[in-house]
Design a protein around this motif. Structure first.
Motif, PDB file in Angstrom:
ATOM      1  N   ALA A 109       0.853  -1.196   0.000  1.00  0.00           N
ATOM      2  CA  ALA A 109       0.000   0.000   0.000  1.00  0.00           C
ATOM      3  C   ALA A 109       0.880   1.234   0.000  1.00  0.00           C
ATOM      4  O   ALA A 109       1.973   1.245   0.583  1.00  0.00           O
ATOM      5  CB  ALA A 109      -0.917   0.007   1.222  1.00  0.00           C
ATOM      6  N   VAL A 125       0.663   5.305   0.889  1.00  0.00           N
ATOM      7  CA  VAL A 125      -0.103   6.374   1.520  1.00  0.00           C
ATOM      8  C   VAL A 125       0.403   7.708   0.994  1.00  0.00           C
ATOM      9  O   VAL A 125       1.555   8.089   1.239  1.00  0.00           O
ATOM     10  CB  VAL A 125       0.026   6.333   3.060  1.00  0.00           C
ATOM     11  N   THR A 143      -2.135  -0.853  -3.291  1.00  0.00           N
ATOM     12  CA  THR A 143      -3.347  -0.152  -2.863  1.00  0.00           C
ATOM     13  C   THR A 143      -2.972   1.298  -2.591  1.00  0.00           C
ATOM     14  O   THR A 143      -2.108   1.575  -1.745  1.00  0.00           O
ATOM     15  CB  THR A 143      -3.921  -0.779  -1.579  1.00  0.00           C
ATOM     16  N   VAL A 189      -3.632   4.880  -1.120  1.00  0.00           N
ATOM     17  CA  VAL A 189      -4.400   5.561  -0.079  1.00  0.00           C
ATOM     18  C   VAL A 189      -4.137   7.054  -0.199  1.00  0.00           C
ATOM     19  O   VAL A 189      -2.984   7.498  -0.109  1.00  0.00           O
ATOM     20  CB  VAL A 189      -3.997   5.074   1.325  1.00  0.00           C
ATOM     21  N   ASP A 211      -4.721  10.693   1.431  1.00  0.00           N
ATOM     22  CA  ASP A 211      -5.178  11.484   2.569  1.00  0.00           C
ATOM     23  C   ASP A 211      -5.755  12.795   2.029  1.00  0.00           C
ATOM     24  O   ASP A 211      -5.046  13.780   1.848  1.00  0.00           O
ATOM     25  CB  ASP A 211      -4.025  11.758   3.527  1.00  0.00           C
ATOM     26  N   ALA A 257      -7.361   6.978  -6.291  1.00  0.00           N
ATOM     27  CA  ALA A 257      -7.168   6.325  -4.995  1.00  0.00           C
ATOM     28  C   ALA A 257      -8.073   5.108  -4.842  1.00  0.00           C
ATOM     29  O   ALA A 257      -9.237   5.136  -5.235  1.00  0.00           O
ATOM     30  CB  ALA A 257      -7.427   7.317  -3.870  1.00  0.00           C
ATOM     31  N   ILE A 267      -8.371   3.896  -1.621  1.00  0.00           N
ATOM     32  CA  ILE A 267      -8.944   4.266  -0.332  1.00  0.00           C
ATOM     33  C   ILE A 267      -8.798   5.767  -0.167  1.00  0.00           C
ATOM     34  O   ILE A 267      -7.698   6.319  -0.328  1.00  0.00           O
ATOM     35  CB  ILE A 267      -8.244   3.541   0.836  1.00  0.00           C
ATOM     36  N   VAL A 323      -9.075   8.861   2.380  1.00  0.00           N
ATOM     37  CA  VAL A 323      -9.080   9.168   3.807  1.00  0.00           C
ATOM     38  C   VAL A 323      -9.573  10.596   4.015  1.00  0.00           C
ATOM     39  O   VAL A 323      -9.035  11.543   3.439  1.00  0.00           O
ATOM     40  CB  VAL A 323      -7.672   8.990   4.411  1.00  0.00           C
ATOM     41  N   LEU A 360      -8.659   2.723   9.334  1.00  0.00           N
ATOM     42  CA  LEU A 360      -7.830   2.591   8.128  1.00  0.00           C
ATOM     43  C   LEU A 360      -7.086   1.264   8.142  1.00  0.00           C
ATOM     44  O   LEU A 360      -6.986   0.590   7.099  1.00  0.00           O
ATOM     45  CB  LEU A 360      -6.836   3.758   8.038  1.00  0.00           C
ATOM     46  N   LEU A 369      -7.422  -1.457   5.169  1.00  0.00           N
ATOM     47  CA  LEU A 369      -6.274  -1.943   4.414  1.00  0.00           C
ATOM     48  C   LEU A 369      -6.206  -3.470   4.429  1.00  0.00           C
ATOM     49  O   LEU A 369      -5.956  -4.102   3.400  1.00  0.00           O
ATOM     50  CB  LEU A 369      -4.982  -1.351   5.010  1.00  0.00           C
TER      51      LEU A 369
END
Length: 369
Positions: free
Chosen positions: A85, A87, A107, A109, A111, A145, A147, A149, A361, A365
């Motif tokens: 992942a 971020v 993956t 992520v 923010d 994205a 995910i 956030v 989170l 994940l």
């Protein structure tokens, strides 16, 4: 456990949010590394990009240089070292595009702490074509994205139905340094108050200044530290130019990020935000998390997200109401301040640590992978 890469042009010293997220994921036993090339452009300079074509060109050139360095650095994260992942840190609207290109199997992520379109409106820089362009950039970033956030449910409500299926709410929380700086000194009269920020309309600094001017007129003794500069700074200086007999204001242009937790902890009361914009009503600012973690009593605006997060660990006043803020500060005796400090610290220990704020989170994940 997962291999997680913090990625982008973020600056943890200026915006500690992504640092909290990465520390929390480490605490959940993930292996966390970073590939970060700070852009070196503060919020004021980013706002200038919306005003000046020349500033936009300079920004683009600087970003291109950082991206070249990130692309080269990504070569270390291939094969067995490839992250599960990635971020992408705060203000990563462009970085998430590069992350998707460099790490297509990971993956991603994002923010998404702020929406460019609503931020421009909050700072009175929006309108017409500019609004449509910024909204399109928000949509592009969100589409890259896996995910998304957000910091509050109110911000998550700005997403469309498809985007909400990929959304996770992660409160801003506070870095460990604020918990470590907590000062257990006894409150004495007159109490001390701190506000720190970039003087944006969201923060409502002129409301703070007008409240302090009212307290000066009432003869209420108070020591105040105001840290930072920005859009509303000059107006605040003008409002407070006649204080000093009772309300003693110490102006500090800024405090180094390493020193700020200790400076905050030395004060009895930490002020949150008091703006009246739609965005101001949706956020929970980092300073209320940090103030509570550092052991301060918190006074902030009465909004649904802040009440949901802080509960009885704060005093709330109507956004933009200087008289109400003045009344709240005048009514704080040493006993009440000490009570708020204890309740706020307990709340911070239970809910604002890095480990706690990333719990959802972490679960998402693991589910996605």
């Amino acid at each position: 456990m997962m291999r997680i890469l913090g990625f982008g042009t973020y600056d943890v010293r200026s915006h500690p949010r992504v640092g909290v997220i990465l520390d929390g994921l480490r605490a959940h036993s993930h292996t966390v590394r970073e590939l970060n090339r700070p852009l070196g452009v503060d919020t004021a300079a980013r706002v200038e990009v919306l005003k000046s074509p020349l500033a936009a060109v300079k920004f683009g050139c600087r970003l291109a240089g950082r991206w070249a360095s990130l692309a080269f650095g990504s070569l270390r994260f291939r094969g067995h070292a490839a992250p599960d992942a990635v971020v992408v840190g705060y203000l990563g609207h462009f970085d998430v595009i590069l992350a998707r290109l460099l790490f297509p199997r990971a993956t991603i992520v994002l923010d998404h702490l702020i929406f460019l379109s609503t931020t421009a409106q909050d700072r009175h820089l929006g309108g017409g074509m500019k609004d449509r362009l910024l909204a399109a950039l928000d949509r592009l970033a969100l589409s890259r994205a896996d995910i998304i956030v957000l910091d509050t449910p109110a911000h998550a409500d700005l997403l469309d139905a498809e985007q909400r299926q990929r959304a996770v709410v992660v409160p801003v929380g506070a870095p460990d340094t604020y918990f470590a700086a907590r000062d257990h000194h006894a409150t004495v009269a007159p109490s001390s108050v701190i506000f720190y920020g970039l003087y944006t309309p969201l923060q409502g600094a002129p409301t703070i200044a007008r409240a302090l001017a009212i307290l000066e007129q009432r003869g209420v003794d108070l020591g105040v530290t105001l840290v930072g500069t920005g859009q509303d700074y000059a107006e605040c200086r003008r409002i407070l130019e006649n204080t000093g007999a009772h309300v003693h204001v110490t102006w500090r242009d800024w405090v180094d990020a390493d020193e700020l937790p200790a400076v905050v902890a030395q004060h009895d009361v930490c002020l949150g935000i008091f703006g009246t914009s739609d965005k101001a009503l949706r956020v929970v600012p980092n300073k209320v998390y940090q103030g509570a973690a550092a052991g301060c009593a918190v006074v902030t605006s009465d909004t649904a997200p802040q009440r949901a997060m802080l509960g009885d660990a704060a005093i709330y006043v109507e956004p933009g109401n200087a008289e109400a803020l003045a009344d709240a500060l005048a009514g704080l005796n040493t006993e009440r301040i000490d009570q708020l400090r204890r309740v706020g610290a307990a709340r911070a220990d239970a809910a604002f640590t890095a480990t706690r704020v990333v719990s959802e989170l972490d679960l998402e994940l693991r589910r996605v992978r």
